[in-house]
Design an enzyme around this catalytic site. Sequence first.
Site, PDB file in Angstrom:
ATOM      1  N   HIS A  60       0.855  -1.197   0.000  1.00 15.52           N
ATOM      2  CA  HIS A  60       0.000   0.000   0.000  1.00 15.52           C
ATOM      3  C   HIS A  60       0.884   1.237   0.000  1.00 15.52           C
ATOM      4  O   HIS A  60       1.800   1.332   0.817  1.00 15.52           O
ATOM      5  CB  HIS A  60      -0.895   0.006   1.249  1.00 15.52           C
ATOM      6  CG  HIS A  60      -1.860  -1.137   1.295  1.00 15.52           C
ATOM      7  ND1 HIS A  60      -3.073  -1.107   0.661  1.00 15.52           N
ATOM      8  CD2 HIS A  60      -1.769  -2.348   1.866  1.00 15.52           C
ATOM      9  CE1 HIS A  60      -3.705  -2.253   0.863  1.00 15.52           C
ATOM     10  NE2 HIS A  60      -2.932  -3.033   1.598  1.00 15.52           N
ATOM     11  N   PRO A  61       0.596   2.200  -0.883  1.00 18.06           N
ATOM     12  CA  PRO A  61       1.439   3.405  -0.945  1.00 18.06           C
ATOM     13  C   PRO A  61       1.289   4.252   0.322  1.00 18.06           C
ATOM     14  O   PRO A  61       0.305   4.130   1.054  1.00 18.06           O
ATOM     15  CB  PRO A  61       0.898   4.173  -2.147  1.00 18.06           C
ATOM     16  CG  PRO A  61      -0.035   3.261  -2.845  1.00 18.06           C
ATOM     17  CD  PRO A  61      -0.474   2.232  -1.874  1.00 18.06           C
ATOM     18  N   GLU A  80     -11.180   3.159  -3.733  1.00 13.71           N
ATOM     19  CA  GLU A  80     -11.470   2.886  -2.322  1.00 13.71           C
ATOM     20  C   GLU A  80     -11.286   4.089  -1.402  1.00 13.71           C
ATOM     21  O   GLU A  80     -11.717   4.075  -0.255  1.00 13.71           O
ATOM     22  CB  GLU A  80     -10.564   1.730  -1.844  1.00 13.71           C
ATOM     23  CG  GLU A  80     -10.949   0.375  -2.417  1.00 13.71           C
ATOM     24  CD  GLU A  80      -9.812  -0.632  -2.393  1.00 13.71           C
ATOM     25  OE1 GLU A  80     -10.010  -1.752  -2.875  1.00 13.71           O
ATOM     26  OE2 GLU A  80      -8.723  -0.295  -1.891  1.00 13.71           O
ATOM     27  N   PHE A 111      -0.501   2.516   8.363  1.00 13.99           N
ATOM     28  CA  PHE A 111      -1.768   2.378   9.067  1.00 13.99           C
ATOM     29  C   PHE A 111      -2.810   1.836   8.105  1.00 13.99           C
ATOM     30  O   PHE A 111      -3.059   2.428   7.062  1.00 13.99           O
ATOM     31  CB  PHE A 111      -2.211   3.747   9.600  1.00 13.99           C
ATOM     32  CG  PHE A 111      -3.557   3.749  10.273  1.00 13.99           C
ATOM     33  CD1 PHE A 111      -3.750   3.091  11.475  1.00 13.99           C
ATOM     34  CD2 PHE A 111      -4.637   4.412   9.713  1.00 13.99           C
ATOM     35  CE1 PHE A 111      -4.990   3.093  12.111  1.00 13.99           C
ATOM     36  CE2 PHE A 111      -5.887   4.427  10.337  1.00 13.99           C
ATOM     37  CZ  PHE A 111      -6.058   3.759  11.533  1.00 13.99           C
ATOM     38  N   ILE A 113      -6.764   0.556   7.566  1.00 16.03           N
ATOM     39  CA  ILE A 113      -8.115   0.529   8.124  1.00 16.03           C
ATOM     40  C   ILE A 113      -9.124   0.369   6.996  1.00 16.03           C
ATOM     41  O   ILE A 113      -8.950   0.932   5.910  1.00 16.03           O
ATOM     42  CB  ILE A 113      -8.410   1.804   8.951  1.00 16.03           C
ATOM     43  CG1 ILE A 113      -9.720   1.648   9.734  1.00 16.03           C
ATOM     44  CG2 ILE A 113      -8.436   3.059   8.084  1.00 16.03           C
ATOM     45  CD1 ILE A 113      -9.924   2.705  10.800  1.00 16.03           C
ATOM     46  N   ALA A 115     -12.451   1.555   6.139  1.00 12.23           N
ATOM     47  CA  ALA A 115     -13.193   2.686   6.705  1.00 12.23           C
ATOM     48  C   ALA A 115     -14.514   2.948   6.022  1.00 12.23           C
ATOM     49  O   ALA A 115     -15.005   4.070   6.019  1.00 12.23           O
ATOM     50  CB  ALA A 115     -12.321   3.923   6.638  1.00 12.23           C
TER      51      ALA A 115
END
Lengths: 200, 200
Positions: A60-61, A80, A111, A113, A115
Amino acid sequence: MEEIKVDEKEALACCGSSQFAKQMALASPFPSVDHAISVAKDIWFNKVDVIGWLEAFAAHPQIGESPSSHTTSAQWSKGEQSTALATATDSGLQELSDWNARYRQKFGHVFLICASGRSAAEILGELKNRYSNRPIHELEIASQEQMKITELRLRKLFSAKTKADSTGSQYSTAVASKAESTFHFPFCLLHLLPLPFLPP
Amino acid sequence: MEEIKVDEKEALACCGSSQFAKQMALASPFPSVDHAISVAKDIWFNKVDVIGWLEAFAAHPQIGESPSSHTTSAQWSKGEQSTALATATDSGLQELSDWNARYRQKFGHVFLICASGRSAAEILGELKNRYSNRPIHELEIASQEQMKITELRLRKLFSAKTKADSTGSQYSTAVASKAESTFHFPFCLLHLLPLPFLPP
């Protein structure tokens, strides 16, 4: 209904762990998306080691980085991230970026999540709450969030493949074509927000 | 009693995580070994991230590898592995080596156990039991075992430094000198056996 094949590259777009992708491809074809998700959960939680988890997180960037627009994963990620961005102020985005850097400094990974339906402020609150966790506890939470992202992406993949089959077109072409028309956000929150795509 | 200083290199010999070593050196000097161990536990469990944990695990040599005899860590490890080796048969050692390879294949890091007073057969039993764990669960167990090893090594370090102070000799020289006279085991179980050194 015909069984759906998932190759290694497609699985890797759903979850950036090479162990995960190899084992999903070996378990393919799948009679249904629900069956594929069940297999994916078993592979992710019981078979992929923590190094594989970190590899998936690293796919993930970072906030502020622009992902390559040429991969399926990047295209899905762009879709997303839209809802939280739509609810974020400039100062809110800056605070999110600052806290994300603090989080990465403490935990050594981004991090993560899922969401869906949450505002940028709610996500920031969750980030601040989770920041006080022990690293091993946070690793487990992040792995659960990654699995939620993987599940959403597997559903998109199966949906796209089923549509492509019914129209006779190639799945990869359909995805790439849709992807080229998406808006390029100035901030990349790909690792934060697996949300349905809503153009601003 | 004078406070005891621990520098980064000494802390690294107790636990091969560079994050751990830096933070221990920053927290130095310590009024007692018990205080140092309390600080070490807080750093290890709450501040070192999982990448740091994996770095510490990787600092333990593989079964069958011979460690460098020039580091304090290697010397301590050689002392720590003697009891289980004394109770191991050739076939038992081979089985331990085979299971260790299986373990590493599944979890991506070495099998760590503080096996004080346990026979090689008991250790093998523990390895087989733990093999069925989920990777995240096993990571947490390994981190607890690493902390037990770190605690034993901190006690050795403080004991050696106190003795060196009382005799006016240099701690590092004292350790190196003792180390040169130790027996070199054909199999290295450094990551398995933090045991008191008993020459065969």
